[in-house]
Design a protein around this motif. Structure first.
Motif, PDB file in Angstrom:
ATOM      1  N   SER A  27       0.888   4.157  -2.909  1.00  0.00           N
ATOM      2  CA  SER A  27       0.736   5.475  -2.474  1.00  0.00           C
ATOM      3  C   SER A  27       1.765   6.297  -3.032  1.00  0.00           C
ATOM      4  O   SER A  27       1.478   7.595  -3.505  1.00  0.00           O
ATOM      5  CB  SER A  27       0.644   5.677  -0.806  1.00  0.00           C
ATOM      6  OG  SER A  27      -0.598   5.152  -0.518  1.00  0.00           O
ATOM      7  N   ILE A  28       3.120   6.102  -2.690  1.00  0.00           N
ATOM      8  CA  ILE A  28       4.228   6.906  -3.153  1.00  0.00           C
ATOM      9  C   ILE A  28       4.160   7.064  -4.601  1.00  0.00           C
ATOM     10  O   ILE A  28       4.375   8.066  -4.985  1.00  0.00           O
ATOM     11  CB  ILE A  28       5.489   6.174  -2.491  1.00  0.00           C
ATOM     12  CG1 ILE A  28       5.466   6.309  -0.773  1.00  0.00           C
ATOM     13  CG2 ILE A  28       6.706   7.090  -3.084  1.00  0.00           C
ATOM     14  CD1 ILE A  28       6.653   5.658  -0.400  1.00  0.00           C
ATOM     15  N   ARG A  65      16.274   5.590   8.597  1.00  0.00           N
ATOM     16  CA  ARG A  65      16.205   5.623  10.269  1.00  0.00           C
ATOM     17  C   ARG A  65      17.538   4.700  10.702  1.00  0.00           C
ATOM     18  O   ARG A  65      18.093   4.316   9.737  1.00  0.00           O
ATOM     19  CB  ARG A  65      15.042   4.676  10.896  1.00  0.00           C
ATOM     20  CG  ARG A  65      13.506   5.564  10.524  1.00  0.00           C
ATOM     21  CD  ARG A  65      12.761   4.688  11.142  1.00  0.00           C
ATOM     22  NE  ARG A  65      11.439   4.840  10.218  1.00  0.00           N
ATOM     23  CZ  ARG A  65      10.962   3.703   9.562  1.00  0.00           C
ATOM     24  NH1 ARG A  65      11.453   2.523   9.495  1.00  0.00           N
ATOM     25  NH2 ARG A  65       9.762   3.955   9.005  1.00  0.00           N
ATOM     26  N   PRO A 110       4.814   3.990   9.301  1.00  0.00           N
ATOM     27  CA  PRO A 110       5.148   2.729   9.243  1.00  0.00           C
ATOM     28  C   PRO A 110       5.916   2.368   7.971  1.00  0.00           C
ATOM     29  O   PRO A 110       6.291   1.328   7.672  1.00  0.00           O
ATOM     30  CB  PRO A 110       3.684   2.021   9.033  1.00  0.00           C
ATOM     31  CG  PRO A 110       2.662   3.014   9.168  1.00  0.00           C
ATOM     32  CD  PRO A 110       3.357   4.613   9.176  1.00  0.00           C
ATOM     33  N   THR A 111       6.058   3.335   6.869  1.00  0.00           N
ATOM     34  CA  THR A 111       6.724   2.828   5.645  1.00  0.00           C
ATOM     35  C   THR A 111       8.158   2.516   5.812  1.00  0.00           C
ATOM     36  O   THR A 111       8.940   3.062   6.562  1.00  0.00           O
ATOM     37  CB  THR A 111       6.748   4.070   4.742  1.00  0.00           C
ATOM     38  OG1 THR A 111       5.307   4.568   4.388  1.00  0.00           O
ATOM     39  CG2 THR A 111       7.073   3.840   3.525  1.00  0.00           C
ATOM     40  N   GLY A 166       0.821  -1.363   0.028  1.00  0.00           N
ATOM     41  CA  GLY A 166       0.066   0.040   0.075  1.00  0.00           C
ATOM     42  C   GLY A 166       0.884   1.328   0.049  1.00  0.00           C
ATOM     43  O   GLY A 166       0.549   2.342  -0.702  1.00  0.00           O
ATOM     44  N   SER A 167       1.996   1.104   0.739  1.00  0.00           N
ATOM     45  CA  SER A 167       2.843   2.268   0.856  1.00  0.00           C
ATOM     46  C   SER A 167       3.645   2.569  -0.432  1.00  0.00           C
ATOM     47  O   SER A 167       3.497   3.798  -1.029  1.00  0.00           O
ATOM     48  CB  SER A 167       4.108   2.279   1.735  1.00  0.00           C
ATOM     49  OG  SER A 167       3.387   2.464   3.098  1.00  0.00           O
ATOM     50  N   ALA A 208      11.126  13.295   6.925  1.00  0.00           N
ATOM     51  CA  ALA A 208      11.180  12.820   8.340  1.00  0.00           C
ATOM     52  C   ALA A 208       9.698  12.374   8.814  1.00  0.00           C
ATOM     53  O   ALA A 208       9.531  11.455   9.654  1.00  0.00           O
ATOM     54  CB  ALA A 208      11.377  14.405   9.063  1.00  0.00           C
ATOM     55  N   LEU A 209       8.701  12.857   7.939  1.00  0.00           N
ATOM     56  CA  LEU A 209       7.224  12.524   8.283  1.00  0.00           C
ATOM     57  C   LEU A 209       7.245  11.034   7.873  1.00  0.00           C
ATOM     58  O   LEU A 209       6.452  10.085   8.403  1.00  0.00           O
ATOM     59  CB  LEU A 209       6.335  13.187   7.348  1.00  0.00           C
ATOM     60  CG  LEU A 209       6.010  14.675   7.755  1.00  0.00           C
ATOM     61  CD1 LEU A 209       4.941  15.252   6.940  1.00  0.00           C
ATOM     62  CD2 LEU A 209       5.224  14.479   9.240  1.00  0.00           C
ATOM     63  N   ILE A 210       7.988  10.743   6.678  1.00  0.00           N
ATOM     64  CA  ILE A 210       7.735   9.209   6.155  1.00  0.00           C
ATOM     65  C   ILE A 210       8.485   8.359   7.099  1.00  0.00           C
ATOM     66  O   ILE A 210       7.952   7.410   7.343  1.00  0.00           O
ATOM     67  CB  ILE A 210       8.067   9.251   4.567  1.00  0.00           C
ATOM     68  CG1 ILE A 210       7.283  10.079   3.937  1.00  0.00           C
ATOM     69  CG2 ILE A 210       7.927   7.828   4.330  1.00  0.00           C
ATOM     70  CD1 ILE A 210       7.463  10.022   2.277  1.00  0.00           C
ATOM     71  N   MET A 211       9.559   8.875   7.555  1.00  0.00           N
ATOM     72  CA  MET A 211      10.276   7.859   8.418  1.00  0.00           C
ATOM     73  C   MET A 211       9.655   7.570   9.703  1.00  0.00           C
ATOM     74  O   MET A 211       9.810   6.786  10.507  1.00  0.00           O
ATOM     75  CB  MET A 211      11.493   8.602   8.407  1.00  0.00           C
ATOM     76  CG  MET A 211      12.700   8.474   7.596  1.00  0.00           C
ATOM     77  SD  MET A 211      14.288   8.707   8.016  1.00  0.00           S
ATOM     78  CE  MET A 211      14.503  10.426   8.443  1.00  0.00           C
ATOM     79  N   ALA A 212       8.909   8.615  10.104  1.00  0.00           N
ATOM     80  CA  ALA A 212       8.052   8.376  11.425  1.00  0.00           C
ATOM     81  C   ALA A 212       6.807   7.677  11.332  1.00  0.00           C
ATOM     82  O   ALA A 212       6.097   7.573  12.424  1.00  0.00           O
ATOM     83  CB  ALA A 212       7.708   9.945  12.049  1.00  0.00           C
TER      84      ALA A 212
END
Lengths: 299, 253
Positions: free
Chosen positions: B6-7, B251, B95-96, B2-3, B89-93
């Protein structure tokens, strides 16, 4: 179980910079403030909480899950609003929040519309992000953090640069969210936001924890010691700074009105003033001659 | 999955709606039409222009290079822009995973490049059909178009889409621009020949000879075609592996 537990956390970067040193405190719930000057380590701590960085020492648990060993579980439960978030200018508000929702596994457009309504951005859903004001961008940023109703919301300097109206709106969003049983960690250097929103706070200074506890208890430590001294000019102010901690100085007409911290009651004739959280914070941030480590003994 | 979708979806959307995208496409089409439009002058100059397969071959191998280079430049900011806007930073925080993030970006780049090449070839074919002063075999043109898109444009899109997205995350983007310019210059200065072409030719490699072959010198080097295919797809995958192995891209894990 506390929402967030931070135990003896330190962070040293590869270039030798010590961003955090032996930080320990717990957050039970509600809106918790993290105060500190620029470079105090707030953003580093935010990044460690949101699993972007790993601490060099110590542990952090969010909703009972270790951020290093159980990062996946932590990331399922947090919403993050980073300090610098410009987003994609060519996407619309709806598209960006929908994109972030998709990454969290949420494919329900109604959920996106619901958070946009929550932050009062629904009328602007079709507007491109590049055409939004600063306040609207921040609200879009908080919307993407809220989608999915995370248990813990981590907001890094969310109100910096916003006009007073936007800041009030932001506070309302955050306090409403916390009232629904969730936890909000608000990192800021704007004391007024912490005073309005947070019952409890922590103060970081140069990577160390200076204080952790209630706002009321921090203010209590400086209660009765804040006074106002009226001065004729700069020379008086310079002389005063050598004698005691000057919290702030306001230039009024022909003179200067200085708020001081009179710990030793050396200025009995000075006008007493009601201590504010800002006074307590500025006192914490003072130079080595004035600063002292105020740690809540319960931590 | 799903990720990744989406990307891919939003990367594609952001890139395909950019004005420079259409600028690059129209510029490439313009130069292609200058070269291949079935005018009297061009028909006199190009012996085989009456063959629709030759048109597709020529558009792909010569003028397609300009489109490929334009796509490389336009795709080069996909990872850097996420760093700059704070979106990473948003994406790393969330579940992706790192693999999902990279694949989403790569597939978005691939889809974007493949779309542009498809539109480019289809536009060339359409103008050719409308303007040609002679009878054209629709079947031959359709076959050439399909061959062009699948056998040539798709591997080129893998190379351009993957390399342009991944390499700028490994190096200063200016170095990437320099590499792209060198690649363009080398490709542009390598003349076409009935013999085997160098494997590093992006659009004019021997894969393009699967679209059309010279009737007097039919081409027959399977090895050279495979080498070209390996360069394009292998190059794209190598860029992915290099990024996957980069420490401090994601991360701490």
């Amino acid at each position: 179980m506390a929402a967030i537990e931070i135990h003896h956390v330190s962070k040293r970067y590869q270039n030798g910079t010590v961003a955090l040193e032996d930080i320990s405190f717990c957050i039970d719930g509600g809106v918790f403030g993290l105060l500190g000057h620029n470079g105090a380590g707030k953003t580093t701590l935010m990044k460690a909480l949101t699993t972007i960085l790993a601490p060099s020492a110590g542990t952090i648990r969010v909703c009972g899950f270790d951020t290093v060993k159980q990062g996946k579980e932590v990331r399922r439960r947090i919403g993050y609003l980073p300090q610098e978030l410009a987003m994609y200018p060519s996407l619309t508000v709806f598209d960006f929040v929908n994109y972030m929702a998709g990454l969290k596994g949420i494919h329900d457009k109604n959920a996106v519309y619901a958070v946009l309504e929550q932050v009062e951005m629904l009328p602007f859903a079709d507007r491109k992000i590049g055409r939004l004001s600063g306040g609207m961008r921040r609200r879009t940023g908080i919307a993407q953090a809220l989608v999915g109703s995370p248990q813990v919301l981590v907001a890094d300097e969310p109100t910096a640069g916003l006009d007073p109206e936007e800041r009030v709106r932001f506070r309302s969003v955050l306090s409403r969210y916390a009232r629904e049983g969730r936890t909000v960690l608000l990192s800021t250097h704007i004391v007024e936001d912490v005073y309005q929103l947070c019952g409890e706070l922590a103060v970081l200074r140069e990577g160390r924890l200076f204080y952790a506890g209630t706002s009321a208890a921090l203010m209590e430590r400086v209660a009765g010691k804040v006074k106002i001294v009226r001065l004729d000019g700069e020379d008086g102010l310079v002389a005063l700074q050598k004698q005691t901690a000057v919290l702030s100085a306001a230039y009024e007409g022909h003179g200067i009105s200085a708020r001081i911290m009179d710990e030793n009651m050396a200025f009995p004739q000075a006008e007493p003033a009601a201590a504010t959280l800002e006074d307590a914070y500025v006192y914490c941030m003072g130079g080595k001659a004035y600063g002292q480590r105020l740690i809540n003994p319960s931590v | 999955m799903g990720s990744v979708l989406s990307i891919l979806r939003y990367e594609y959307k952001m890139q395909i709606t950019r004005i420079p995208t259409w600028g690059v496409l129209l510029t490439s089409l313009f130069f292609s039409l200058l070269d291949n439009f079935p005018s009297g002058g061009n028909l006199h100059r190009l012996e085989f222009l009456t063959d629709p397969a030759y048109l597709i071959y020529r558009a792909m191998s010569l003028d397609g290079l300009l489109l490929a280079f334009g796509c490389m430049i336009l795709l080069s900011n996909r990872f850097p822009v996420d760093q700059k806007t704070g979106v990473k930073a948003l994406i790393m925080a969330g579940p992706t995973t790192k693999e999902q993030y990279i694949w989403g970006k790569m597939l978005g780049g691939l889809g974007y490049t493949a779309t542009l090449f498809s539109v480019f070839l289809a536009a060339n074919a359409l103008i050719y059909i409308l303007a040609a002063p002679f009878q054209i075999s629709a079947a031959r043109l359709s076959a050439a178009l399909v061959k062009g898109m699948i056998l040539c444009a798709l591997p080129v899109s893998v190379f351009v889409g993957f390399v342009s997205v991944n390499l700028p995350a490994l190096m200063d983007v200016r170095l990437f621009y320099a590499i792209a310019v060198v690649l363009l210059m080398v490709n542009a200065s390598t003349p076409g020949t009935s013999e085997a072409m160098p494997f590093y030719c992006v659009t004019s490699g021997d894969l393009s000879k699967l679209i059309w072959q010279h009737p007097r010198w039919p081409f027959g080097s399977a090895g050279s075609i495979q080498a070209n295919l390996l360069f394009l797809i292998g190059g794209g995958l190598l860029s992915w592996l290099l990024l996957l192995g980069k420490k401090r891209f994601w991360r701490y894990e």
